[in-house]
Motif scaffolding. Structure first.
Motif, PDB file in Angstrom:
ATOM      1  N   SER A 146       0.833  -1.197   0.000  1.00  0.00           N
ATOM      2  CA  SER A 146       0.000   0.000   0.000  1.00  0.00           C
ATOM      3  C   SER A 146       0.870   1.250   0.000  1.00  0.00           C
ATOM      4  CB  SER A 146      -0.897   0.010   1.234  1.00  0.00           C
ATOM      5  OG  SER A 146      -0.116   0.143   2.416  1.00  0.00           O
ATOM      6  N   ALA A 147       0.235   2.391  -0.292  1.00  0.00           N
ATOM      7  CA  ALA A 147       0.947   3.670  -0.256  1.00  0.00           C
ATOM      8  C   ALA A 147       1.477   3.956   1.141  1.00  0.00           C
ATOM      9  CB  ALA A 147       0.009   4.790  -0.703  1.00  0.00           C
ATOM     10  N   GLU A 148       0.711   3.563   2.174  1.00  0.00           N
ATOM     11  CA  GLU A 148       1.157   3.786   3.555  1.00  0.00           C
ATOM     12  C   GLU A 148       2.418   2.985   3.860  1.00  0.00           C
ATOM     13  OE1 GLU A 148      -3.358   4.171   3.483  1.00  0.00           O
ATOM     14  OE2 GLU A 148      -1.858   2.785   2.684  1.00  0.00           O
ATOM     15  N   THR A 149       2.448   1.733   3.430  1.00  0.00           N
ATOM     16  CA  THR A 149       3.610   0.883   3.697  1.00  0.00           C
ATOM     17  C   THR A 149       4.842   1.392   2.965  1.00  0.00           C
ATOM     18  OG1 THR A 149       2.184  -1.053   3.989  1.00  0.00           O
ATOM     19  CG2 THR A 149       4.514  -1.462   3.563  1.00  0.00           C
ATOM     20  N   LEU A 150       4.684   1.731   1.683  1.00  0.00           N
ATOM     21  CA  LEU A 150       5.821   2.225   0.913  1.00  0.00           C
ATOM     22  C   LEU A 150       6.345   3.525   1.519  1.00  0.00           C
ATOM     23  CD1 LEU A 150       7.643   1.791  -1.535  1.00  0.00           C
ATOM     24  CD2 LEU A 150       5.997   3.094  -2.909  1.00  0.00           C
ATOM     25  N   SER A 151       5.450   4.410   1.921  1.00  0.00           N
ATOM     26  CA  SER A 151       5.861   5.676   2.535  1.00  0.00           C
ATOM     27  C   SER A 151       6.621   5.430   3.828  1.00  0.00           C
ATOM     28  CB  SER A 151       4.633   6.551   2.821  1.00  0.00           C
ATOM     29  OG  SER A 151       3.953   6.881   1.636  1.00  0.00           O
ATOM     30  N   PHE A 152       6.154   4.479   4.643  1.00  0.00           N
ATOM     31  CA  PHE A 152       6.805   4.208   5.921  1.00  0.00           C
ATOM     32  C   PHE A 152       8.210   3.639   5.713  1.00  0.00           C
ATOM     33  CE2 PHE A 152       7.782   1.521   9.620  1.00  0.00           C
ATOM     34  CZ  PHE A 152       7.640   2.469  10.638  1.00  0.00           C
ATOM     35  N   VAL A 153       8.352   2.712   4.777  1.00  0.00           N
ATOM     36  CA  VAL A 153       9.675   2.138   4.504  1.00  0.00           C
ATOM     37  C   VAL A 153      10.620   3.220   3.991  1.00  0.00           C
ATOM     38  CG1 VAL A 153      10.967   0.456   3.144  1.00  0.00           C
ATOM     39  CG2 VAL A 153       8.741  -0.159   4.093  1.00  0.00           C
ATOM     40  N   GLN A 154      10.115   4.113   3.147  1.00  0.00           N
ATOM     41  CA  GLN A 154      10.930   5.221   2.662  1.00  0.00           C
ATOM     42  C   GLN A 154      11.406   6.088   3.828  1.00  0.00           C
ATOM     43  OE1 GLN A 154       8.020   6.782  -0.071  1.00  0.00           O
ATOM     44  NE2 GLN A 154       8.975   5.809  -1.854  1.00  0.00           N
ATOM     45  N   ILE A 155      10.532   6.315   4.796  1.00  0.00           N
ATOM     46  CA  ILE A 155      10.884   7.130   5.967  1.00  0.00           C
ATOM     47  C   ILE A 155      11.929   6.427   6.821  1.00  0.00           C
ATOM     48  CG2 ILE A 155       9.977   8.014   8.166  1.00  0.00           C
ATOM     49  CD1 ILE A 155       7.343   8.606   6.614  1.00  0.00           C
ATOM     50  N   VAL A 156      11.752   5.123   7.040  1.00  0.00           N
ATOM     51  CA  VAL A 156      12.706   4.369   7.864  1.00  0.00           C
ATOM     52  C   VAL A 156      14.099   4.389   7.233  1.00  0.00           C
ATOM     53  CG1 VAL A 156      13.319   2.063   8.677  1.00  0.00           C
ATOM     54  CG2 VAL A 156      10.974   2.905   8.956  1.00  0.00           C
ATOM     55  N   LEU A 157      14.176   4.216   5.921  1.00  0.00           N
ATOM     56  CA  LEU A 157      15.473   4.254   5.256  1.00  0.00           C
ATOM     57  C   LEU A 157      16.077   5.657   5.304  1.00  0.00           C
ATOM     58  CD1 LEU A 157      14.977   1.935   2.158  1.00  0.00           C
ATOM     59  CD2 LEU A 157      16.054   1.421   4.337  1.00  0.00           C
ATOM     60  N   ALA A 158      15.219   6.671   5.260  1.00  0.00           N
ATOM     61  CA  ALA A 158      15.707   8.047   5.390  1.00  0.00           C
ATOM     62  C   ALA A 158      16.285   8.276   6.785  1.00  0.00           C
ATOM     63  CB  ALA A 158      14.580   9.034   5.123  1.00  0.00           C
ATOM     64  N   ILE A 159      15.661   7.695   7.809  1.00  0.00           N
ATOM     65  CA  ILE A 159      16.199   7.784   9.169  1.00  0.00           C
ATOM     66  C   ILE A 159      17.591   7.166   9.224  1.00  0.00           C
ATOM     67  CG2 ILE A 159      15.928   6.930  11.540  1.00  0.00           C
ATOM     68  CD1 ILE A 159      12.895   7.139  11.116  1.00  0.00           C
ATOM     69  N   ALA A 160      17.740   6.007   8.596  1.00  0.00           N
ATOM     70  CA  ALA A 160      19.039   5.330   8.585  1.00  0.00           C
ATOM     71  C   ALA A 160      20.093   6.180   7.880  1.00  0.00           C
ATOM     72  CB  ALA A 160      18.913   3.969   7.913  1.00  0.00           C
ATOM     73  N   ALA A 161      19.738   6.752   6.729  1.00  0.00           N
ATOM     74  CA  ALA A 161      20.698   7.557   5.963  1.00  0.00           C
ATOM     75  C   ALA A 161      21.091   8.819   6.724  1.00  0.00           C
ATOM     76  CB  ALA A 161      20.100   7.922   4.600  1.00  0.00           C
TER      77      ALA A 161
END
Length: 295
Positions: free
Chosen positions: A180-195
């Motif tokens: 879903s759009a919510e899941t993809l957005s959340f994963v994008q945010i988590v990877l941004a936190i890591a970066a």
């Protein structure tokens, strides 16, 4: 099922990308105060942490269900592209002017169809070939206003950011068939936190997050988290599930227009005659894209 571009129903999804551009344009104005107090990488880390904390109470069940069920390879590539794109955009601002960064970063519009051709053999249409030079001209007039002031590390970072944004659209279009759009957005945010977390550790700026305790500074990352990260990512991913990556990319070329309009209203900055012509050209290209290009 995806709607064809040119279908009147698709206009609402184009408007979502226009709204995304407005949200990002307002962030450019609000972030000026925060960047004067807090390093960029620390600000971004705080932004993405707040966004993740805001998303979890709303969609945690849907997110965890998809993450457990769907192989990570189905959504990791566009997520990594999106996470790194904003990091490189802000790095670019450290080495070049905002005008240069805006122009080069907006080249994602013309990179999208090139990536579709390379990875999915999706050929250019006649209308797309006709519009590409005008999109470049409009961006050039609006952002560069007569010419780039330099070509160096900042410009290289901006181009990398443009390519990454294009990748997030091209590969995200496929990922939304599985999550879903919510899941993809959340994963994008988590990877941004890591970066961003890695950047703050390398630069030693992680302790600067305490400066956000100042209410005047805290409002900026709060808006960035809720409005730009959650709102912006969700608008893009929902739209991407209904209209083509090419159409989303062209609509995102309106971001410099939104930023210029907000800067004019809030900061009193004025748009040059060349910039106004560029804005008009971009608006015309977006309208023609939505009317005539079908995927």
């Amino acid at each position: 099922m995806e709607r064809e571009t040119g279908d009147p129903g698709s206009a609402r999804y184009v408007l979502m990308i226009v709204l995304q551009s407005v949200l990002y344009g307002l962030m450019d104005v609000l972030s000026k105060q925060a960047y004067a107090v807090m390093p960029v990488d620390c600000f971004l880390l705080l932004r993405y942490l707040l966004a993740a904390l805001l998303m979890l109470p709303l969609w945690h069940r849907r997110i965890w269900s998809a993450i457990r069920r769907v192989p990570v390879g189905k959504y990791i590539l566009p997520s990594a592209c999106m996470a790194l794109a904003f990091l490189f955009s802000n790095l670019a601002l450290q080495y070049t002017t905002a005008a240069n960064m805006s122009f080069i970063r907006s080249l994602s519009t013309v990179i999208v169809p090139a990536l579709l051709l390379i990875f999915y053999r999706q050929k250019y249409t006649k209308v797309e070939l006709f519009l590409q030079p005008f999109i470049l001209l409009g961006l050039y007039l609006l952002c560069a206003k007569g010419g780039l002031s330099s070509l160096g590390l900042g410009e290289a970072f901006a181009f990398i950011a443009a390519a990454l944004v294009a990748g997030s659209l091209v590969f995200g279009r496929r990922s939304l068939q599985f999550v879903s759009a919510e899941t993809l957005s959340f994963v994008q945010i988590v990877l941004a936190i890591a970066a961003c977390g890695t950047m703050t550790l390398l630069t030693g700026t992680v302790g600067c997050a305490a400066r956000a305790l100042d209410l005047r500074v805290l409002l900026s990352p709060l808006y960035a988290a809720a409005g730009c990260t959650i709102g912006g990512y969700m608008l893009q991913n929902v739209a991407l599930d209904h209209i083509s990556a090419k159409t989303v990319g062209v609509a995102q070329s309106l971001y410099p227009i939104a930023a210029a309009a907000i800067a004019c209203a809030v900061l009193g900055e004025t748009l040059s005659a060349a910039g106004a012509v560029g804005a008009a050209i971009l608006l015309a290209c977006v309208i023609l894209e939505n009317l005539f290009i079908k995927e």
